[in-house]
Design a protein around this motif. Structure first.
Motif, PDB file in Angstrom:
ATOM      1  N   PHE A  97       0.817  -1.214   0.000  1.00 30.72           N
ATOM      2  CA  PHE A  97       0.000   0.000   0.000  1.00 30.72           C
ATOM      3  C   PHE A  97       0.852   1.266   0.000  1.00 30.72           C
ATOM      4  N   ASN A  98       1.935   1.231   0.762  1.00 35.14           N
ATOM      5  CA  ASN A  98       2.683   2.462   1.019  1.00 35.14           C
ATOM      6  C   ASN A  98       3.710   2.828  -0.043  1.00 35.14           C
ATOM      7  N   MET A  99       4.230   1.856  -0.759  1.00 35.90           N
ATOM      8  CA  MET A  99       5.241   2.185  -1.767  1.00 35.90           C
ATOM      9  C   MET A  99       4.720   3.155  -2.825  1.00 35.90           C
ATOM     10  N   PRO A 100       3.509   2.951  -3.376  1.00 35.37           N
ATOM     11  CA  PRO A 100       2.998   3.949  -4.339  1.00 35.37           C
ATOM     12  C   PRO A 100       2.829   5.339  -3.728  1.00 35.37           C
ATOM     13  N   LEU A 101       2.519   5.388  -2.429  1.00 33.32           N
ATOM     14  CA  LEU A 101       2.391   6.688  -1.774  1.00 33.32           C
ATOM     15  C   LEU A 101       3.747   7.376  -1.675  1.00 33.32           C
ATOM     16  N   ALA A 102       4.801   6.602  -1.434  1.00 30.30           N
ATOM     17  CA  ALA A 102       6.145   7.179  -1.381  1.00 30.30           C
ATOM     18  C   ALA A 102       6.505   7.815  -2.719  1.00 30.30           C
ATOM     19  N   LYS A 103       6.229   7.111  -3.793  1.00 33.52           N
ATOM     20  CA  LYS A 103       6.510   7.626  -5.131  1.00 33.52           C
ATOM     21  C   LYS A 103       5.720   8.892  -5.412  1.00 33.52           C
ATOM     22  N   PHE A 104       4.440   8.890  -5.067  1.00 32.99           N
ATOM     23  CA  PHE A 104       3.584  10.047  -5.320  1.00 32.99           C
ATOM     24  C   PHE A 104       4.055  11.250  -4.512  1.00 32.99           C
ATOM     25  N   ALA A 105       4.350  11.035  -3.224  1.00 30.35           N
ATOM     26  CA  ALA A 105       4.769  12.140  -2.368  1.00 30.35           C
ATOM     27  C   ALA A 105       6.065  12.768  -2.872  1.00 30.35           C
ATOM     28  N   ARG A 106       6.995  11.931  -3.309  1.00 36.29           N
ATOM     29  CA  ARG A 106       8.253  12.468  -3.830  1.00 36.29           C
ATOM     30  C   ARG A 106       7.995  13.368  -5.035  1.00 36.29           C
ATOM     31  N   ARG A 107       7.088  12.954  -5.919  1.00 36.34           N
ATOM     32  CA  ARG A 107       6.761  13.764  -7.090  1.00 36.34           C
ATOM     33  C   ARG A 107       6.076  15.071  -6.708  1.00 36.34           C
ATOM     34  N   GLN A 108       5.434  15.090  -5.536  1.00 32.15           N
ATOM     35  CA  GLN A 108       4.784  16.300  -5.058  1.00 32.15           C
ATOM     36  C   GLN A 108       5.733  17.187  -4.250  1.00 32.15           C
ATOM     37  N   GLY A 109       6.970  16.751  -4.093  1.00 33.52           N
ATOM     38  CA  GLY A 109       7.941  17.541  -3.346  1.00 33.52           C
ATOM     39  C   GLY A 109       7.823  17.393  -1.843  1.00 33.52           C
ATOM     40  N   VAL A 110       7.179  16.312  -1.383  1.00 40.16           N
ATOM     41  CA  VAL A 110       7.002  16.055   0.056  1.00 40.16           C
ATOM     42  C   VAL A 110       8.096  15.103   0.527  1.00 40.16           C
ATOM     43  N   SER A 111       8.755  15.433   1.617  1.00 39.37           N
ATOM     44  CA  SER A 111       9.778  14.548   2.175  1.00 39.37           C
ATOM     45  C   SER A 111       9.140  13.248   2.662  1.00 39.37           C
ATOM     46  N   VAL A 112       9.851  12.137   2.472  1.00 33.51           N
ATOM     47  CA  VAL A 112       9.334  10.824   2.837  1.00 33.51           C
ATOM     48  C   VAL A 112      10.307  10.138   3.795  1.00 33.51           C
ATOM     49  N   VAL A 113       9.777   9.695   4.914  1.00 36.10           N
ATOM     50  CA  VAL A 113      10.522   8.844   5.846  1.00 36.10           C
ATOM     51  C   VAL A 113       9.790   7.510   5.910  1.00 36.10           C
ATOM     52  N   TYR A 114      10.497   6.419   5.649  1.00 32.87           N
ATOM     53  CA  TYR A 114       9.873   5.095   5.666  1.00 32.87           C
ATOM     54  C   TYR A 114      10.415   4.318   6.861  1.00 32.87           C
ATOM     55  N   TYR A 115       9.530   4.079   7.823  1.00 30.78           N
ATOM     56  CA  TYR A 115       9.871   3.346   9.054  1.00 30.78           C
ATOM     57  C   TYR A 115       9.358   1.909   8.914  1.00 30.78           C
ATOM     58  N   ILE A 116      10.221   0.950   9.222  1.00 26.82           N
ATOM     59  CA  ILE A 116       9.945  -0.476   8.997  1.00 26.82           C
ATOM     60  C   ILE A 116       9.731  -0.680   7.501  1.00 26.82           C
ATOM     61  N   PRO A 117      10.787  -0.542   6.720  1.00 25.40           N
ATOM     62  CA  PRO A 117      10.666  -0.548   5.257  1.00 25.40           C
ATOM     63  C   PRO A 117      10.356  -1.936   4.708  1.00 25.40           C
ATOM     64  N   PRO A 118      10.031  -2.005   3.412  1.00 23.18           N
ATOM     65  CA  PRO A 118       9.755  -3.301   2.782  1.00 23.18           C
ATOM     66  C   PRO A 118      10.927  -4.267   2.950  1.00 23.18           C
ATOM     67  N   LYS A 119      10.612  -5.533   3.135  1.00 19.83           N
ATOM     68  CA  LYS A 119      11.649  -6.552   3.330  1.00 19.83           C
ATOM     69  C   LYS A 119      12.246  -6.934   1.974  1.00 19.83           C
TER      70      LYS A 119
END
Length: 387
Positions: A97-119
């Motif tokens: 669920f969260n990986m597409p949100l990371a991509k979208f946020a980066r394109r919007q110029g929003v900083s992304v911190v991923y806690y407990i990242p994908p294995k």
């Protein structure tokens, strides 16, 4: 005043995110927190745009059934990112669920911190390279995980495992048994306490609990004074456990004490744990209780996982240790005969249990020190200040 959007999709993520949210509030009282989560995050002053009810899924077949709902939630959260323009998007676990949100946020110029990242070290290694592009910081919970993500080009920090902070109990084995009224039957040689931990998802209960109950019936014939305890995972009801027991009306299942909100007490009270592969295995390692790791899912899920996963082992304690310190009975290996025999080997051999406990202590030592949530909160605030 920083504004942070937090997204967690399962009960475990909700719990870990709530600890980070409390640390963010403590470090920056004026911070604004909103996003998707559950009751724990809401109690930690996160304004929920979406609740995680019914979000937890297990395996590819389960994901397909809830895909339309997931896509609607993702679309709504993307809209919230556009509208609110958070300083930081904090993503917690829930990779599909969260990986597409990371991509979208980066394109919007929003900083992304991923806690407990994908294995990604377990499967789909390309994800690490993608997340390296999309996340400003990867807050890794295993030391080897941080190294893996750094090698993929990510800005990865080892913050320690969150379980170190709360997967613990001050009770002795006897005190834990007294607390659960399990101590009157004698010592482990005649009356072991065996903990059953069939998982935190309904699909896991359906696939795994029946064979645990059948093994319990077998073991009870050899250890008639044995006692049985089943700590309920959040979101799992007494009714679901009872329904599984009723479906096995043709066998004599021993009385099983079902407990709520006493998982670590039940772990400490147990001589041996039969535990489904997942976070609970690492919790057992923190408590130091010998265990056998089991897993079973729908055949289609298993075939896909085996095709994509290069790992030789599944259990988190074994992955951290880099060797097989805990027996694993996975999918077709999880048979009544195998589970009964492995359990008997541990119950009859205290030296084997002690050897595993020593190995689990070494695993615990690799998980870092307490304060994972605080270190993650500091990374979030640093990301917000860097804008």
């Amino acid at each position: 005043m920083p504004k942070v959007m937090i997204v967690a999709g399962e009960p475990s993520g909700d719990l870990h995110a709530s600890h980070v949210a409390r640390q963010l509030k403590a470090l920056c009282p004026d911070i604004t927190l909103f996003g998707m989560g559950g009751d724990q995050m809401e109690a930690a002053s996160v304004k929920l745009d979406l609740h995680i009810r019914d979000s937890a899924v297990m395996g590819f077949a389960d994901v397909i059934t809830v895909l339309p709902m997931f896509l609607r939630k993702q679309a709504y959260l993307k809209q919230r990112i556009r509208e609110e323009r958070p300083d930081v998007l904090l993503l917690v676990d829930f990779a599909e669920f969260n990986m597409p949100l990371a991509k979208f946020a980066r394109r919007q110029g929003v900083s992304v911190v991923y806690y407990i990242p994908p294995k990604a070290w377990a499967w789909r290694a390309k994800r690490a390279r993608k997340l390296a592009k999309w996340a400003d910081v990867v807050a890794a919970i295993f030391p080897f995980e941080a190294e893996f993500y750094r090698n993929a080009g990510a800005n990865a920090e080892f913050v320690g495992h969150p379980l170190v902070g709360f997967a613990q109990t001050s009770l002795t084995v006897r005190e834990a048994r007294e607390h659960l009224n399990l101590c009157e039957m004698g010592d482990d040689h005649e009356a072991p306490v065996i903990g059953l931990m069939p998982g935190s998802r309904r699909s896991e209960i359906r696939h795994i609990l029946p064979v645990m109950l059948e093994a319990a019936a077998n073991l009870a014939e050899i250890y008639p004074k044995a006692q049985w305890v089943l700590p309920l995972a959040p979101g799992i009801s007494h009714q679901l456990i009872t329904a599984c027991q009723q479906e096995l009306s043709n066998i004599e299942i021993p009385p099983i004490k079902i407990v709520e909100e006493a998982t670590y007490t039940a772990m400490r009270a147990s001589t041996l744990l039969l535990v489904t592969s997942g976070t609970a295995t690492l919790e057992a390692a923190c408590i130091g209780t010998p265990m056998i790791i089991v897993f079973r899912t729908a055949p289609v899920n298993w075939h896909i996982v085996k095709a994509l996963t290069p790992l030789e082992r599944s259990g988190l304690p074994n992955l951290v240790a880099g060797c097989d310190i805990v027996p694993e009975l996975l999918q077709t290996e999880l048979t009544l005969t195998a589970l009964t025999e492995q359990s008997l080997d541990f119950l009859r051999d205290p030296q084997r249990r002690e050897a595993q406990q020593e190995a689990l202590q070494a695993v615990y030592a690799q998980l870092g020190t307490t304060g994972a949530a605080e270190r993650t909160a500091e990374l979030v605030l640093d990301a917000a200040e860097s804008l």
